[in-house]
Design a protein around this motif. Structure first.
Motif, PDB file in Angstrom:
ATOM      1  N   ARG A 178      -9.767   4.679   7.786  1.00 22.08           N
ATOM      2  CA  ARG A 178     -10.707   5.520   8.528  1.00 22.08           C
ATOM      3  C   ARG A 178     -12.153   5.041   8.398  1.00 22.08           C
ATOM      4  O   ARG A 178     -13.044   5.583   9.049  1.00 22.08           O
ATOM      5  N   ILE A 179     -12.385   4.062   7.545  1.00 21.51           N
ATOM      6  CA  ILE A 179     -13.740   3.538   7.383  1.00 21.51           C
ATOM      7  C   ILE A 179     -13.873   2.279   8.221  1.00 21.51           C
ATOM      8  O   ILE A 179     -13.170   1.296   7.979  1.00 21.51           O
ATOM      9  N   PRO A 180     -14.747   2.252   9.221  1.00 21.78           N
ATOM     10  CA  PRO A 180     -14.864   1.094  10.113  1.00 21.78           C
ATOM     11  C   PRO A 180     -15.048  -0.217   9.353  1.00 21.78           C
ATOM     12  O   PRO A 180     -15.871  -0.310   8.453  1.00 21.78           O
ATOM     13  N   LEU A 181     -14.251  -1.217   9.712  1.00 18.91           N
ATOM     14  CA  LEU A 181     -14.304  -2.596   9.190  1.00 18.91           C
ATOM     15  C   LEU A 181     -13.777  -2.734   7.761  1.00 18.91           C
ATOM     16  O   LEU A 181     -13.450  -3.839   7.342  1.00 18.91           O
ATOM     17  N   LEU A 182     -13.703  -1.645   7.017  1.00 19.74           N
ATOM     18  CA  LEU A 182     -13.320  -1.766   5.615  1.00 19.74           C
ATOM     19  C   LEU A 182     -11.865  -2.205   5.466  1.00 19.74           C
ATOM     20  O   LEU A 182     -11.540  -3.014   4.601  1.00 19.74           O
ATOM     21  N   GLY A 183     -10.991  -1.654   6.323  1.00 19.44           N
ATOM     22  CA  GLY A 183      -9.581  -2.000   6.216  1.00 19.44           C
ATOM     23  C   GLY A 183      -9.342  -3.488   6.341  1.00 19.44           C
ATOM     24  O   GLY A 183      -8.620  -4.089   5.551  1.00 19.44           O
ATOM     25  N   GLY A 184      -9.964  -4.120   7.360  1.00 19.44           N
ATOM     26  CA  GLY A 184      -9.788  -5.556   7.544  1.00 19.44           C
ATOM     27  C   GLY A 184     -10.339  -6.354   6.387  1.00 19.44           C
ATOM     28  O   GLY A 184      -9.748  -7.337   5.946  1.00 19.44           O
ATOM     29  N   ALA A 185     -11.489  -5.924   5.870  1.00 20.29           N
ATOM     30  CA  ALA A 185     -12.099  -6.624   4.739  1.00 20.29           C
ATOM     31  C   ALA A 185     -11.212  -6.535   3.501  1.00 20.29           C
ATOM     32  O   ALA A 185     -11.038  -7.511   2.771  1.00 20.29           O
ATOM     33  N   VAL A 186     -10.650  -5.349   3.280  1.00 26.51           N
ATOM     34  CA  VAL A 186      -9.776  -5.168   2.117  1.00 26.51           C
ATOM     35  C   VAL A 186      -8.523  -6.008   2.261  1.00 26.51           C
ATOM     36  O   VAL A 186      -8.099  -6.699   1.323  1.00 26.51           O
ATOM     37  N   GLY A 187      -7.909  -5.974   3.476  1.00 27.35           N
ATOM     38  CA  GLY A 187      -6.688  -6.748   3.688  1.00 27.35           C
ATOM     39  C   GLY A 187      -6.905  -8.228   3.466  1.00 27.35           C
ATOM     40  O   GLY A 187      -6.140  -8.895   2.771  1.00 27.35           O
ATOM     41  N   GLY A 188      -7.973  -8.774   4.053  1.00 22.09           N
ATOM     42  CA  GLY A 188      -8.272 -10.183   3.868  1.00 22.09           C
ATOM     43  C   GLY A 188      -8.613 -10.510   2.430  1.00 22.09           C
ATOM     44  O   GLY A 188      -8.224 -11.556   1.909  1.00 22.09           O
ATOM     45  N   GLY A 189      -9.320  -9.593   1.773  1.00 24.14           N
ATOM     46  CA  GLY A 189      -9.694  -9.814   0.376  1.00 24.14           C
ATOM     47  C   GLY A 189      -8.493  -9.838  -0.544  1.00 24.14           C
ATOM     48  O   GLY A 189      -8.408 -10.668  -1.457  1.00 24.14           O
ATOM     49  N   VAL A 190      -7.549  -8.935  -0.306  1.00 23.51           N
ATOM     50  CA  VAL A 190      -6.335  -8.887  -1.138  1.00 23.51           C
ATOM     51  C   VAL A 190      -5.550 -10.184  -1.000  1.00 23.51           C
ATOM     52  O   VAL A 190      -5.128 -10.795  -1.995  1.00 23.51           O
ATOM     53  N   ASP A 191      -5.344 -10.627   0.239  1.00 22.77           N
ATOM     54  CA  ASP A 191      -4.579 -11.858   0.460  1.00 22.77           C
ATOM     55  C   ASP A 191      -5.311 -13.084  -0.086  1.00 22.77           C
ATOM     56  O   ASP A 191      -4.699 -13.981  -0.675  1.00 22.77           O
ATOM     57  N   GLY A 192      -6.627 -13.134   0.104  1.00 22.93           N
ATOM     58  CA  GLY A 192      -7.399 -14.259  -0.403  1.00 22.93           C
ATOM     59  C   GLY A 192      -7.384 -14.322  -1.915  1.00 22.93           C
ATOM     60  O   GLY A 192      -7.225 -15.397  -2.509  1.00 22.93           O
ATOM     61  N   TRP A 193      -7.541 -13.165  -2.564  1.00 22.81           N
ATOM     62  CA  TRP A 193      -7.560 -13.116  -4.032  1.00 22.81           C
ATOM     63  C   TRP A 193      -6.209 -13.506  -4.615  1.00 22.81           C
ATOM     64  O   TRP A 193      -6.134 -14.285  -5.571  1.00 22.81           O
ATOM     65  N   SER A 194      -5.121 -12.986  -4.030  1.00 18.31           N
ATOM     66  CA  SER A 194      -3.800 -13.328  -4.554  1.00 18.31           C
ATOM     67  C   SER A 194      -3.516 -14.815  -4.363  1.00 18.31           C
ATOM     68  O   SER A 194      -2.906 -15.456  -5.233  1.00 18.31           O
ATOM     69  N   THR A 195      -3.988 -15.379  -3.260  1.00 14.78           N
ATOM     70  CA  THR A 195      -3.800 -16.812  -3.018  1.00 14.78           C
ATOM     71  C   THR A 195      -4.591 -17.640  -4.031  1.00 14.78           C
ATOM     72  O   THR A 195      -4.093 -18.651  -4.548  1.00 14.78           O
ATOM     73  N   TYR A 196      -5.805 -17.214  -4.328  1.00 17.37           N
ATOM     74  CA  TYR A 196      -6.615 -17.898  -5.351  1.00 17.37           C
ATOM     75  C   TYR A 196      -5.895 -17.890  -6.706  1.00 17.37           C
ATOM     76  O   TYR A 196      -5.804 -18.925  -7.381  1.00 17.37           O
ATOM     77  N   ARG A 197      -5.384 -16.717  -7.093  1.00 16.87           N
ATOM     78  CA  ARG A 197      -4.727 -16.606  -8.402  1.00 16.87           C
ATOM     79  C   ARG A 197      -3.485 -17.485  -8.471  1.00 16.87           C
ATOM     80  O   ARG A 197      -3.234 -18.146  -9.494  1.00 16.87           O
ATOM     81  N   ILE A 198      -2.699 -17.498  -7.404  1.00 16.36           N
ATOM     82  CA  ILE A 198      -1.489 -18.316  -7.388  1.00 16.36           C
ATOM     83  C   ILE A 198      -1.851 -19.803  -7.397  1.00 16.36           C
ATOM     84  O   ILE A 198      -1.216 -20.602  -8.093  1.00 16.36           O
ATOM     85  N   GLY A 199      -2.882 -20.174  -6.654  1.00 19.21           N
ATOM     86  CA  GLY A 199      -3.320 -21.565  -6.651  1.00 19.21           C
ATOM     87  C   GLY A 199      -3.771 -22.030  -8.027  1.00 19.21           C
ATOM     88  O   GLY A 199      -3.423 -23.132  -8.470  1.00 19.21           O
ATOM     89  N   GLN A 200      -4.543 -21.199  -8.711  1.00 15.81           N
ATOM     90  CA  GLN A 200      -4.998 -21.546 -10.054  1.00 15.81           C
ATOM     91  C   GLN A 200      -3.826 -21.659 -11.026  1.00 15.81           C
ATOM     92  O   GLN A 200      -3.805 -22.544 -11.892  1.00 15.81           O
ATOM     93  N   TYR A 201      -2.856 -20.778 -10.872  1.00 11.61           N
ATOM     94  CA  TYR A 201      -1.683 -20.821 -11.756  1.00 11.61           C
ATOM     95  C   TYR A 201      -0.864 -22.085 -11.515  1.00 11.61           C
ATOM     96  O   TYR A 201      -0.436 -22.750 -12.470  1.00 11.61           O
ATOM     97  N   ALA A 202      -0.647 -22.429 -10.249  1.00  7.00           N
ATOM     98  CA  ALA A 202       0.101 -23.644  -9.935  1.00  7.00           C
ATOM     99  C   ALA A 202      -0.634 -24.880 -10.444  1.00  7.00           C
ATOM    100  O   ALA A 202      -0.020 -25.814 -10.978  1.00  7.00           O
ATOM    101  N   ASP A 203      -1.947 -24.889 -10.299  1.00  5.98           N
ATOM    102  CA  ASP A 203      -2.771 -26.008 -10.768  1.00  5.98           C
ATOM    103  C   ASP A 203      -2.613 -26.184 -12.276  1.00  5.98           C
ATOM    104  O   ASP A 203      -2.505 -27.305 -12.782  1.00  5.98           O
ATOM    105  N   LYS A 204      -2.577 -25.070 -12.985  1.00  5.75           N
ATOM    106  CA  LYS A 204      -2.446 -25.118 -14.448  1.00  5.75           C
ATOM    107  C   LYS A 204      -1.022 -25.437 -14.895  1.00  5.75           C
ATOM    108  O   LYS A 204      -0.812 -26.138 -15.900  1.00  5.75           O
ATOM    109  N   SER A 205      -0.046 -24.935 -14.160  1.00  6.08           N
ATOM    110  CA  SER A 205       1.348 -25.026 -14.594  1.00  6.08           C
ATOM    111  C   SER A 205       1.998 -26.365 -14.264  1.00  6.08           C
ATOM    112  O   SER A 205       2.737 -26.928 -15.083  1.00  6.08           O
ATOM    113  N   LEU A 206       1.748 -26.866 -13.060  1.00  3.98           N
ATOM    114  CA  LEU A 206       2.418 -28.087 -12.618  1.00  3.98           C
ATOM    115  C   LEU A 206       1.594 -29.302 -13.025  1.00  3.98           C
ATOM    116  O   LEU A 206       0.907 -29.920 -12.225  1.00  3.98           O
TER     117      LEU A 206
END
Length: 231
Positions: free
Chosen positions: A193-221
């Motif tokens: 219900r908050i204009p623009l916030l939903g899209g920002a949150v959705g993109g932020g969640v996906d971007g953050w999870s991708t960053y964390r997985i990338g860092q983990y793969a970089d460290k692990s492999l």
């Protein structure tokens, strides 16, 4: 928001057991094939990795950093699923938004594995790539609970491929992906219900999870030692 995510994960992960192990493995095989081989205008992992390597003076670590950055941006773009060269129409047995983020993150991890010297045609490496999608916390938690028996590195470098472990990993990863996307949907419902916030949150969640997985793969492999030098 973190509390909501934990609540959803704890309540929806068991529901993922509705997927038979064979079904979960089948879903992730489709994701892996698209991520590694590419699809239409969506280049595969090796092509992406080699492109970044050539642009960074053949420095594998700089190429890995560039791969992670690219996929964070891709994951964070509003409506990125519809821009992936027809991915939204693929017959993968997961919701379109979940399919898109899973393919993007899998391609990122596979590209990292390639840059570290792993053979993406090796089924052990493919299982390890999928395991990385659980992230550092997810892997640690499952090792503690014994629902996962070993790390991505140990899987990738095991003496032989273990089909049973592959099915186990597939079930855990599909359950995790379902829990994540459901948690994101719950958060977006709150912010809609908050204009623009939903899209920002959705993109932020996906971007953050991708960053964390990338860092983990970089460290692990870690860098794969050529077989000729292992003796």
């Amino acid at each position: 928001m973190a509390g909501v995510a934990r609540f959803v994960a704890s309540n929806l992960a068991p529901a993922a057991q509705r997927f038979a192990p064979q079904a979960a493995a089948g879903i992730l095989r489709q994701v892996l094939e698209i991520a590694i081989d590419g699809y239409q205008r969506f280049p595969g992992a090796e092509k992406i990795a080699e492109n970044k390597l050539s642009k960074t003076g053949n420095d594998p670590q700089l190429a890995i950093d560039a791969v992670i950055d690219q996929h964070i941006r891709l994951a964070g773009v509003q409506g990125f699923v519809t821009g992936l060269g027809g991915l939204i129409t693929l017959p993968v047995s997961l919701p379109a938004n979940l399919t898109g983020i899973a393919i993007v993150q899998t391609r990122m991890v596979a590209a990292i594995a390639h840059l570290r010297g792993y053979d993406l045609d090796d089924p052990r490496v493919r299982t390890a790539v999928i395991t990385c999608l659980l992230g550092e916390d997810g892997v640690a938690d499952r090792l503690k609970k014994s629902s996962l028996v070993t790390s991505p590195l140990a899987i990738a470098t095991a003496p032989v491929f273990d089909p049973e472990l592959d099915r186990q990993v597939a079930g855990e990863v599909v359950g995790e992906l379902i829990a994540r996307i459901s948690g994101k949907k719950m958060v977006l419902t709150v912010t809609r219900r908050i204009p623009l916030l939903g899209g920002a949150v959705g993109g932020g969640v996906d971007g953050w999870s991708t960053y964390r997985i990338g860092q983990y793969a970089d460290k692990s492999l870690v860098r794969r030692i050529p077989r000729s030098l292992e003796q």
